[in-house]
Scaffold this motif. Structure first.
Motif, short mmCIF file in Angstrom:
data_model
loop_
_atom_site.label_atom_id
_atom_site.label_comp_id
_atom_site.label_asym_id
_atom_site.label_seq_id
_atom_site.Cartn_x
_atom_site.Cartn_y
_atom_site.Cartn_z
N LEU A 13 1.14 -1.34 0.18
CA LEU A 13 0.04 -0.11 0.04
C LEU A 13 0.99 1.29 -0.17
O LEU A 13 0.78 2.09 -0.85
N TYR A 32 10.95 -2.09 -5.63
CA TYR A 32 11.63 -3.35 -5.24
C TYR A 32 10.69 -4.10 -4.40
O TYR A 32 10.27 -3.87 -3.33
N ASP A 33 10.54 -5.50 -4.78
CA ASP A 33 9.78 -6.48 -3.63
C ASP A 33 10.66 -7.76 -3.97
O ASP A 33 11.08 -8.01 -4.83
N ILE A 34 10.34 -8.61 -2.73
CA ILE A 34 11.02 -9.94 -2.83
C ILE A 34 10.46 -10.86 -3.83
O ILE A 34 10.95 -11.62 -4.47
N ILE A 102 16.71 -5.82 6.15
CA ILE A 102 16.60 -4.92 5.31
C ILE A 102 17.77 -4.04 5.29
O ILE A 102 18.71 -3.62 4.36
P1 NAD Z 1 1.93 -3.79 3.13
O1 NAD Z 1 1.92 -5.07 3.88
O2 NAD Z 1 0.87 -3.30 2.33
O3 NAD Z 1 3.29 -3.95 2.03
C1 NAD Z 1 4.65 -4.32 2.53
C2 NAD Z 1 5.30 -4.95 1.15
O4 NAD Z 1 6.55 -5.52 1.69
C3 NAD Z 1 4.55 -6.24 0.46
O5 NAD Z 1 4.42 -5.77 -0.90
C4 NAD Z 1 5.67 -7.33 0.75
O6 NAD Z 1 5.58 -8.05 -0.25
C5 NAD Z 1 6.84 -6.49 0.88
N1 NAD Z 1 7.91 -7.22 1.50
C6 NAD Z 1 7.96 -8.12 2.83
N2 NAD Z 1 8.97 -8.67 2.83
C7 NAD Z 1 10.11 -8.01 1.89
C8 NAD Z 1 11.53 -7.85 1.92
N3 NAD Z 1 12.12 -8.62 2.62
N4 NAD Z 1 12.04 -7.26 0.97
C9 NAD Z 1 11.26 -6.48 0.20
N5 NAD Z 1 9.79 -6.33 0.25
C10 NAD Z 1 9.36 -6.94 1.15
O7 NAD Z 1 2.52 -2.74 4.22
P2 NAD Z 1 2.36 -1.30 4.25
O8 NAD Z 1 0.79 -0.78 4.92
O9 NAD Z 1 2.50 -0.64 2.90
O10 NAD Z 1 3.17 -0.81 5.31
C11 NAD Z 1 4.68 -0.68 4.91
C12 NAD Z 1 5.24 0.56 6.04
O11 NAD Z 1 4.75 1.72 6.04
C13 NAD Z 1 5.23 -0.20 7.52
O12 NAD Z 1 6.32 0.10 8.19
C14 NAD Z 1 3.93 0.78 8.00
O13 NAD Z 1 4.09 0.81 9.34
C15 NAD Z 1 4.48 1.93 7.19
N6 NAD Z 1 3.13 2.96 7.16
C16 NAD Z 1 1.89 2.43 6.98
C17 NAD Z 1 0.79 3.25 6.89
C18 NAD Z 1 -0.57 2.57 6.57
O14 NAD Z 1 -1.49 3.12 6.81
N7 NAD Z 1 -0.49 1.45 5.96
C19 NAD Z 1 0.97 4.67 7.02
C20 NAD Z 1 2.04 5.26 7.36
C21 NAD Z 1 3.30 4.42 7.56
#
Ligand code: NAD
Length: 313
Positions: A13, A32-34, A102
């Motif tokens: 997201l 980038y993603d895994i 990471i």
């Molecule tokens: P998400 O679960 O939607 O996305 C995480 C992504 O990381 C996935 O696409 C996953 O495949 C990938 N991933 C997992 N392991 C990985 C690795 N080893 N290397 C590369 N990619 C990898 O999570 P999100 O909601 O996008 O949240 C991400 C960060 O942003 C978190 O730290 C969260 O606290 C922060 N954040 C989230 C929000 C929110 O409202 N969702 C707001 C502000 C900050």
């Protein structure tokens, strides 16, 4: 396009949103993603979102949707993704062990000038960046969901973060149209969530004490305080409500202290009150997931209109 690549780690997201925000500012982005399928799905989703934004006249930046999309490429190989990068925005799930892994990978592969920035909502920069060779280039840049519509970014340094890293990140955020603020040091919850939690806990206590219904407490915010808060903070609001902030404190300080002294303890966020609030927030329709989806779309449309209005002011 601007010089140097932005690398987004994690294409969920928040990673997708950051990619779109950087592309709207004319930067080339590597996502980038895994998992390769995850990258492909993210790129498809971004294309769809940008086309829709363009159709609705809500696309950010001065480039067309096609131009912005062409700035974003995908990668599932970290080393090649990092070539030529000036700024890395980490967006993997909120899990300290995962983030540590990471950052240690990034630390091993980045050049000496690239900035390593984390999107974490509440993990401590001290814990995440301790001991890294490039610790002076590390910082938290905490966005607000959805970052495409809500511009605030909280910048939180590690004690060893170079002030130059803070300044560079600050100016980069400005360049892509976000609104950064600098925390001088870390504090649990950073600033946005500390303010938000103060509001949530008093809303909880007011419902718990039978003063007001959950729906009405939300109206107090959206039709009352929130009307001003979209433009003014609580401090300037006070400043304007008297002949300056000092005059406000002289006039109202005692009353505010009296009320604050009646505040109850920290809620436990479970049990009957949680159930009561939850029940009040659903409407009568049976399809719950559709309710959330519709309401989120409405929220994003409102935020996007508000962002436009704020630009005109
Ligand atoms: P998400 O679960 O939607 O996305 C995480 C992504 O990381 C996935 O696409 C996953 O495949 C990938 N991933 C997992 N392991 C990985 C690795 N080893 N290397 C590369 N990619 C990898 O999570 P999100 O909601 O996008 O949240 C991400 C960060 O942003 C978190 O730290 C969260 O606290 C922060 N954040 C989230 C929000 C929110 O409202 N969702 C707001 C502000 C900050």
């Amino acid at each position: 396009p601007k010089e140097g690549f932005i690398v987004i780690i994690g294409s969920g997201l928040i990673g997708r949103s950051w990619a779109m925000v950087f592309a709207s500012g004319g930067f080339r982005v590597k996502l980038y993603d895994i998992i390769q399928e995850q990258v492909t799905a993210a790129l498809e989703d971004i294309r769809k979102q940008m086309d829709e934004l363009a159709k609705a006249g809500m696309l950010r930046g001065s480039l067309s949707a096609d131009q912005q999309i062409s700035l974003i490429s995908g990668s599932s190989d970290l080393k090649t993704a990092l070539e030529g990068t000036i700024f890395i925005q980490e967006c993997v799930p909120e899990n300290l062990e995962l983030k540590l892994k990471i950052f240690s990978d990034l630390d091993a592969h980045v050049n000496n000038t690239a900035i390593i920035s984390s999107s974490t909502s509440c993990l401590s920069p001290a814990k995440m960046f301790n001991g890294l060779r490039h610790v002076k280039n590390c910082i938290v840049a905490h966005p607000v969901n959805p970052p495409y519509y809500v511009p605030l970014v909280e910048l939180v340094p590690h004690p060893q973060t170079d002030p130059v890293t803070v300044e560079k990140t600050y100016h980069l955020m400005k360049k892509i149209g976000q609104s950064p603020v600098k925390l001088m040091k870390e504090t649990d919850g950073f600033v946005l969530n500390r303010l938000q939690y103060a509001v949530i806990s008093e809303a909880w206590r007011l419902v718990q004490d039978g003063v007001i219904t959950p729906r009405d407490v939300d109206i107090v915010m959206s039709e009352g305080l929130g009307m001003r808060y979209a433009f003014l903070g609580p401090l300037e609001t006070a400043h304007l409500n008297a002949e300056g902030f000092k005059s406000y404190c002289e006039r109202y300080g005692e009353g505010i202290q009296r009320v604050l002294n009646t505040f109850g303890p920290v809620p436990n966020f479970s049990g009957d009150v949680a159930k009561k609030i939850d029940e009040a927030l659903w409407d009568d329709q049976p399809d719950k997931s559709n309710q959330l989806k519709t309401r989120r779309e409405w929220r994003d449309a409102c935020l996007s209109h508000l962002a436009k209005l704020k630009k005109e002011m």
